[in-house]
Design an enzyme around this catalytic site. Structure first.
Site, PDB file in Angstrom:
ATOM      1  N   CYS A  50       4.584  24.320  10.127  1.00  0.00           N
ATOM      2  CA  CYS A  50       4.123  25.584   9.830  1.00  0.00           C
ATOM      3  C   CYS A  50       3.324  25.674   8.511  1.00  0.00           C
ATOM      4  O   CYS A  50       2.741  26.704   8.289  1.00  0.00           O
ATOM      5  CB  CYS A  50       5.500  26.569   9.461  1.00  0.00           C
ATOM      6  SG  CYS A  50       6.504  26.020   8.270  1.00  0.00           S
ATOM      7  N   ASN A  51       3.433  24.441   7.816  1.00  0.00           N
ATOM      8  CA  ASN A  51       2.510  24.591   6.340  1.00  0.00           C
ATOM      9  C   ASN A  51       1.668  23.774   6.307  1.00  0.00           C
ATOM     10  O   ASN A  51       0.868  23.628   5.241  1.00  0.00           O
ATOM     11  CB  ASN A  51       3.547  24.459   5.195  1.00  0.00           C
ATOM     12  CG  ASN A  51       4.350  25.671   4.799  1.00  0.00           C
ATOM     13  OD1 ASN A  51       3.839  26.837   4.776  1.00  0.00           O
ATOM     14  ND2 ASN A  51       5.713  25.520   4.437  1.00  0.00           N
ATOM     15  N   ARG A  52       1.274  23.018   7.363  1.00  0.00           N
ATOM     16  CA  ARG A  52       0.165  22.114   7.274  1.00  0.00           C
ATOM     17  C   ARG A  52      -0.295  21.461   8.767  1.00  0.00           C
ATOM     18  O   ARG A  52       0.290  21.549   9.783  1.00  0.00           O
ATOM     19  CB  ARG A  52       0.438  20.700   6.483  1.00  0.00           C
ATOM     20  CG  ARG A  52       1.640  19.859   7.239  1.00  0.00           C
ATOM     21  CD  ARG A  52       1.785  18.640   6.219  1.00  0.00           C
ATOM     22  NE  ARG A  52       2.316  19.291   5.009  1.00  0.00           N
ATOM     23  CZ  ARG A  52       1.897  19.088   3.771  1.00  0.00           C
ATOM     24  NH1 ARG A  52       0.429  18.551   3.613  1.00  0.00           N
ATOM     25  NH2 ARG A  52       2.645  19.721   2.593  1.00  0.00           N
ATOM     26  N   GLU A 114      11.850  18.383   0.319  1.00  0.00           N
ATOM     27  CA  GLU A 114      12.507  18.957   1.497  1.00  0.00           C
ATOM     28  C   GLU A 114      12.681  17.851   2.472  1.00  0.00           C
ATOM     29  O   GLU A 114      11.541  17.109   2.450  1.00  0.00           O
ATOM     30  CB  GLU A 114      11.898  20.146   2.152  1.00  0.00           C
ATOM     31  CG  GLU A 114      10.529  20.270   2.498  1.00  0.00           C
ATOM     32  CD  GLU A 114      10.433  20.052   4.056  1.00  0.00           C
ATOM     33  OE1 GLU A 114      11.212  19.952   4.645  1.00  0.00           O
ATOM     34  OE2 GLU A 114       9.112  19.981   4.404  1.00  0.00           O
ATOM     35  N   GLN A 116      12.912  17.899   5.936  1.00  0.00           N
ATOM     36  CA  GLN A 116      12.376  18.026   7.253  1.00  0.00           C
ATOM     37  C   GLN A 116      11.182  17.397   7.676  1.00  0.00           C
ATOM     38  O   GLN A 116      10.963  17.023   8.911  1.00  0.00           O
ATOM     39  CB  GLN A 116      12.356  19.430   7.488  1.00  0.00           C
ATOM     40  CG  GLN A 116      12.564  20.001   9.174  1.00  0.00           C
ATOM     41  CD  GLN A 116      12.744  21.346   9.485  1.00  0.00           C
ATOM     42  OE1 GLN A 116      12.930  22.046   8.502  1.00  0.00           O
ATOM     43  NE2 GLN A 116      12.314  21.695  10.752  1.00  0.00           N
TER      44      GLN A 116
END
EC number: 1.2.1.70
Length: 428
Positions: A50-52, A114, A116
């Site tokens: 979702c972020n990269r 994080e 994950q």
């Protein structure tokens, strides 16, 4: 050959750009195959979260390989190249190596440290292996990155107490309404992020939680993980009535188009004075037009940055510890890569000596006679192989261990001259 990474992340691109370039796992095979088909790309792997979105490649021509990757991204995102380039970053060789190790360790994450992302790096490696788009270099690099990620989490304290996207979303909700225990909460989706949302909501005292999901089986599996909490389970056909009856709605699905829009919300009667929508999906599940409704507050992953920032400062010292450790792993990969230029010479020398061994063995066995040769060939064969291996072992070990590039090059040239070897330069 060179290693390159071309990509974008929460640091370089807003969510409206990231969602256009998100590649769901179901489409990874076709994306990898497409990229591998370019003339200057030999190996390729894709990290898509979702972020990269980051594409790692071994390229035979750095400039042309980077152009091919950039063109691919422009095509899948339907974004003009002149617009896309503003959001992309490109890193080469050691910078690309260091970046992947930092990503794996959580140092490039929105939520510093994080955990994950390490699982996502492992999955990237697994998929690239499955679809046969990585070979020696990227296989080794991703294994080094996974080792680095594990070391950072076991040898430093950066992962301790790290917030996650899910916990940051719950913190955002808590900051806006203060008392979550009295609020009716709905979560759309039943995956890992939704499970984490339930965990963090429970820690804040929430008791009225509904799960909305297409698959009732997955929703039931999630509910079984929280046997003491009476989770309410709904299918997608009940989504809008459940949303309308809620105070706060979290969305975390793999949908590629918005599932909550202004039109859908105006068709139901919202019972709360204010409906809060917190979307942690990329692509986004909540359309931006919902903000036009007076009763609705809407947030997405980019709105979590302020929540995360409060947690970051205390973790920066831990990050410095992790960076020192990562440099050891970068150096380990570099040493291995530099040693590859010895492989063609070693292979060529071993092949030449093996030819000599086989020729001389054949002569010796013919002189010894058929009966003796048949009876003792296996022993003689093993003995001659052992002699060859022992003679070659020490020089080969020393050659690989030679860290001085010029000294190693001189050694290789001497071997090639003394044994009259014709060697290509596959890895240099």
């Amino acid at each position: 050959m060179n290693i390159a990474v071309v990509g974008l992340s929460h640091k370089t691109a807003p969510v409206e750009i990231r969602e256009k370039l998100s590649i769901p796992e179901a489409k990874i095979e076709s994306a990898l195959t497409h990229l591998k088909g370019y003339p200057h790309i030999q190996e390729v792997a894709i990290i898509s979260t979702c972020n990269r979105l980051e594409i790692y490649a071994v390229v035979t021509d750095t400039e042309k390989g980077v152009v091919e990757i950039t063109q691919f991204l422009a095509e899948i995102g339907h974004i003009p190249l002149n617009v896309l380039r503003r959001y992309l970053f490109t890193l080469l060789h050691q910078d690309a190596v260091r970046h992947l190790l930092r990503v794996s360790a959580g140092l490039e994450s929105l939520v510093l440290g994080e955990g994950q992302i390490l699982a996502q790096v492992k999955n990237t490696h697994k998929l690239a292996q499955k679809y046969n788009t990585i070979s020696q270099l990227l296989d080794r690099l991703f294994k080094q990155a996974m080792t680095a990620g594990k070391r950072v989490r076991t040898e430093t304290s950066i992962g301790t107490g790290a917030v996650s996207i899910s916990s940051a979303a719950v913190e955002l909700a808590h900051a806006k309404v203060t008392d979550l225990s009295s609020k009716k909460i709905a979560i759309i989706g039943a995956g890992k992020m939704s499970r984490l949302l339930v965990t963090h909501l429970l820690a804040k005292g929430s008791q009225q939680i509904a799960i909305i999901n297409r698959s009732q089986r997955r929703a039931q599996e999630l509910a079984r993980e929280f046997p003491h909490l009476p989770l309410q389970l709904y299918g997608l056909e009940e989504m809008m009535t459940t949303v309308a009856a809620s105070d706060i709605v979290f969305t975390s699905t793999g949908a590629t188009e918005p599932i909550l829009t202004k039109t859908l919300l105006t068709e139901v009667t919202i019972t709360a004075n204010s409906l809060m929508l917190i979307d942690i999906s990329v692509p986004r599940n909540v359309h931006t037009d919902v903000k036009e409704l007076a009763q609705v507050q809407a947030f997405n992953v980019d709105d979590l940055k302020a929540v995360v920032a409060a947690n970051q400062e205390s973790r920066r010292q831990m990050a410095r510890e992790a960076e020192a450790l990562l440099e050891q792993e970068v150096e380990a990969f570099e040493l291995w890569w530099r040693s590859l230029d010895t492989v063609p010479t070693i292979s060529c020398l071993r092949s030449k000596i093996e030819d000599i061994r086989e020729q001389e063995l054949e002569k010796a066995l013919s002189r010894l006679g058929t009966e003796f040769a048949e009876k003792h060939q296996e022993v003689i064969e093993a003995m001659t192989r052992g002699i060859v291996n022992k003679i070659l072992h020490e020089p080969m070990v020393q050659l690989r261990a030679q860290q001085d590039i010029e000294a190693r090059k001189r050694c290789l040239q001497s071997l090639q001259m003394l044994f009259n070897l014709s060697v290509g330069e596959e890895y240099s």
